[in-house]
Write a protein that holds these residues in place. Structure first.
Motif, PDB file in Angstrom:
ATOM      1  N   ARG A   1       1.590  12.567  16.852  1.00  0.00           N
ATOM      2  CA  ARG A   1       1.847  13.896  16.242  1.00  0.00           C
ATOM      3  C   ARG A   1       2.731  13.700  15.015  1.00  0.00           C
ATOM      4  NH1 ARG A   1      -0.968  18.080  16.483  1.00  0.00           N
ATOM      5  NH2 ARG A   1      -0.987  18.004  18.761  1.00  0.00           N
TER       6      ARG A   1
ATOM      7  N   PHE B   1     -14.405  15.704  12.122  1.00  0.00           N
ATOM      8  CA  PHE B   1     -13.155  16.456  11.955  1.00  0.00           C
ATOM      9  C   PHE B   1     -13.178  17.641  12.908  1.00  0.00           C
ATOM     10  CE2 PHE B   1      -9.349  17.740   9.917  1.00  0.00           C
ATOM     11  CZ  PHE B   1      -9.346  19.116   9.952  1.00  0.00           C
TER      12      PHE B   1
ATOM     13  N   MET C   1     -11.032  15.114  20.037  1.00  0.00           N
ATOM     14  CA  MET C   1     -10.781  15.932  18.838  1.00  0.00           C
ATOM     15  C   MET C   1     -10.527  15.007  17.653  1.00  0.00           C
ATOM     16  SD  MET C   1     -10.103  19.237  18.089  1.00  0.00           S
ATOM     17  CE  MET C   1      -9.163  20.213  16.900  1.00  0.00           C
ATOM     18  N   HIS C   2     -11.090  15.301  16.501  1.00  0.00           N
ATOM     19  CA  HIS C   2     -10.846  14.560  15.261  1.00  0.00           C
ATOM     20  C   HIS C   2     -11.336  13.102  15.308  1.00  0.00           C
ATOM     21  CE1 HIS C   2      -8.868  17.849  13.405  1.00  0.00           C
ATOM     22  NE2 HIS C   2      -7.703  17.736  14.004  1.00  0.00           N
TER      23      HIS C   2
ATOM     24  N   ARG D   1      -8.228   7.461  15.356  1.00  0.00           N
ATOM     25  CA  ARG D   1      -6.758   7.592  15.452  1.00  0.00           C
ATOM     26  C   ARG D   1      -6.231   7.225  16.835  1.00  0.00           C
ATOM     27  NH1 ARG D   1      -5.213  14.041  15.896  1.00  0.00           N
ATOM     28  NH2 ARG D   1      -6.637  14.551  17.608  1.00  0.00           N
TER      29      ARG D   1
ATOM     30  N   HIS E   1      -4.926  13.342   7.720  1.00  0.00           N
ATOM     31  CA  HIS E   1      -4.330  14.574   8.243  1.00  0.00           C
ATOM     32  C   HIS E   1      -2.803  14.585   8.040  1.00  0.00           C
ATOM     33  CE1 HIS E   1      -3.404  17.708  11.142  1.00  0.00           C
ATOM     34  NE2 HIS E   1      -4.643  17.862  11.489  1.00  0.00           N
TER      35      HIS E   1
ATOM     36  N   TYR F   1       0.988  15.110   7.574  1.00  0.00           N
ATOM     37  CA  TYR F   1       2.088  16.020   7.960  1.00  0.00           C
ATOM     38  C   TYR F   1       3.237  15.820   6.965  1.00  0.00           C
ATOM     39  CZ  TYR F   1       0.143  16.837  12.703  1.00  0.00           C
ATOM     40  OH  TYR F   1      -0.640  17.203  13.790  1.00  0.00           O
TER      41      TYR F   1
ATOM     42  N   ASP G   1      -4.682  27.959   9.130  1.00  0.00           N
ATOM     43  CA  ASP G   1      -5.530  26.803   9.463  1.00  0.00           C
ATOM     44  C   ASP G   1      -6.808  26.964   8.656  1.00  0.00           C
ATOM     45  OD1 ASP G   1      -6.564  25.265  12.623  1.00  0.00           O
ATOM     46  OD2 ASP G   1      -6.825  24.674  10.524  1.00  0.00           O
TER      47      ASP G   1
ATOM     48  N   VAL H   1      -7.538  20.641   3.671  1.00  0.00           N
ATOM     49  CA  VAL H   1      -7.167  21.416   4.857  1.00  0.00           C
ATOM     50  C   VAL H   1      -5.671  21.730   4.786  1.00  0.00           C
ATOM     51  CG1 VAL H   1      -7.108  21.468   7.382  1.00  0.00           C
ATOM     52  CG2 VAL H   1      -8.972  20.265   6.203  1.00  0.00           C
TER      53      VAL H   1
ATOM     54  N   TRP I   1      -2.650  23.455   7.097  1.00  0.00           N
ATOM     55  CA  TRP I   1      -2.391  23.903   8.468  1.00  0.00           C
ATOM     56  C   TRP I   1      -0.908  23.992   8.757  1.00  0.00           C
ATOM     57  CZ3 TRP I   1      -1.079  20.599  13.064  1.00  0.00           C
ATOM     58  CH2 TRP I   1      -0.991  21.387  14.226  1.00  0.00           C
TER      59      TRP I   1
ATOM     60  N   LYS J   1       1.429  28.520  18.543  1.00  0.00           N
ATOM     61  CA  LYS J   1       0.726  27.227  18.698  1.00  0.00           C
ATOM     62  C   LYS J   1       1.748  26.086  18.787  1.00  0.00           C
ATOM     63  CE  LYS J   1      -3.402  24.723  17.511  1.00  0.00           C
ATOM     64  NZ  LYS J   1      -4.683  24.723  16.773  1.00  0.00           N
TER      65      LYS J   1
ATOM     66  N   GLU K   1      -4.242  18.215   3.868  1.00  0.00           N
ATOM     67  CA  GLU K   1      -5.104  17.094   4.235  1.00  0.00           C
ATOM     68  C   GLU K   1      -6.266  16.902   3.257  1.00  0.00           C
ATOM     69  OE1 GLU K   1      -6.330  18.026   8.254  1.00  0.00           O
ATOM     70  OE2 GLU K   1      -4.512  19.220   8.497  1.00  0.00           O
TER      71      GLU K   1
END
Ligand code: TA6
Length: 277
Positions: free
Chosen positions: A55, A65, A76-77, A81, A150, A152, A194, A225, A227, A233, A252
């Protein structure tokens, strides 16, 4: 590397920057250019375990994706990863450190995605952070790939952040009913955001609380992207503190939604993001 068995983490201490990269997922976890506080956000509750996504930092989302297009039992994704890559190269210069990693198809990947491929991640860490993801089609048929770096980003206070560079772009809003919308003006944050923007341009993240503006340039990317999970969430995500939504934003470089990449047999395609202050 750090003291987590079977989970090598490369610690970079260079005059131009400090950083950490996990072999797992070829995952840039942290990066701070010298003289600046960390630019990438890493959750203090991030899981550093085989098979689990980290994360924060820059998860490599590939070869799809979001949820798998037709089989929700698949991760997911994508699967890049959540498995170990191989370190191919590590070199240092006055400008910084360059590392490259590879993931090759094998029986375990065939179960998830029945194609022959090589995926390469090349990272150049210095006063800027340059990450590229190259897909090489080693199969005899055309490959359809969706992907995202992706990223962060740490922000001082999401409520004061303005994202510039996406005005007048169309985007898929995936909060609630998936709807195509048109972006009017800059992006600010007072709810969950998102969105998959149809855009190839550079994005600026103005962060007055930290007194800085981040620049996210990209290449080989048809989608940007954006988000932020906001309050509810953030609470639902077990590897993220409840208040974390205040301190990060994902911007992203991607090829998502309608923008899958078609790669002919033997051909290659590269997705790149360059982050700078
Ligand atoms: O960045 C967009 C997104 O697809 C969000 O919908 C959210 O799910 C995020 O990725 C994180 O996904 P993850 O599987 O890493 O929790």
């Amino acid at each position: 590397s750090e003291a987590i068995p079977d989970y090598p983490v490369f610690v970079i201490q260079h005059p131009a920057c400090t950083a950490r990269i996990a072999l797992h997922g070829a995952h840039v976890m942290e990066w701070a250019p010298s003289g600046h506080s960390p630019v990438l956000y890493l959750s203090p509750q991030a899981l550093l375990e085989p098979g689990k996504p980290i994360r924060g930092g820059i998860p490599v989302c590939w070869p799809w994706f979001g949820p798998h297009p037709s089989d929700e039992s698949k991760p997911m994704h994508g699967f890049a990863r959540t498995r170990p890559w191989k370190l191919m190269e590590a070199s240092e210069s006055e400008e910084g450190v360059k590392m490259s990693f590879v993931l090759c198809s094998d029986p375990s990947t065939h179960e998830l995605w029945p194609h022959e491929f090589e995926a390469h991640v090349t990272v150049i860490l210095g006063a800027k952070l340059d990450v590229s993801l190259q897909t090489i089609n080693k199969s005899g048929t055309e490959l359809l790939v969706a992907d995202a770096l992706h990223t962060y980003l740490t922000v001082g206070d999401i409520g004061q952040v303005t994202v510039k560079g996406l005005a007048d772009a169309e985007y898929l809003d995936t909060v609630g009913e998936r709807t195509m919308r048109h972006q009017t003006g800059d992006i600010t944050f007072d709810r969950e955001v998102d969105r998959q923007y149809v855009s190839t341009g550079t994005v600026k993240v103005e962060d007055p609380a930290l007194g800085r503006t981040l620049s996210i340039e990209k290449a080989g990317s048809q989608t940007t992207v954006v988000w932020n999970p906001w309050i509810e969430k953030s609470k639902r995500l077990g590897d993220l503190p409840d208040e974390a939504y205040l301190q990060f934003l994902c911007v992203e470089a991607a090829n998502a939604g309608e923008a899958v990449v078609r790669i002919a047999p033997g051909a290659a395609n590269t997705l790149q993001t360059v982050i700078s202050l």
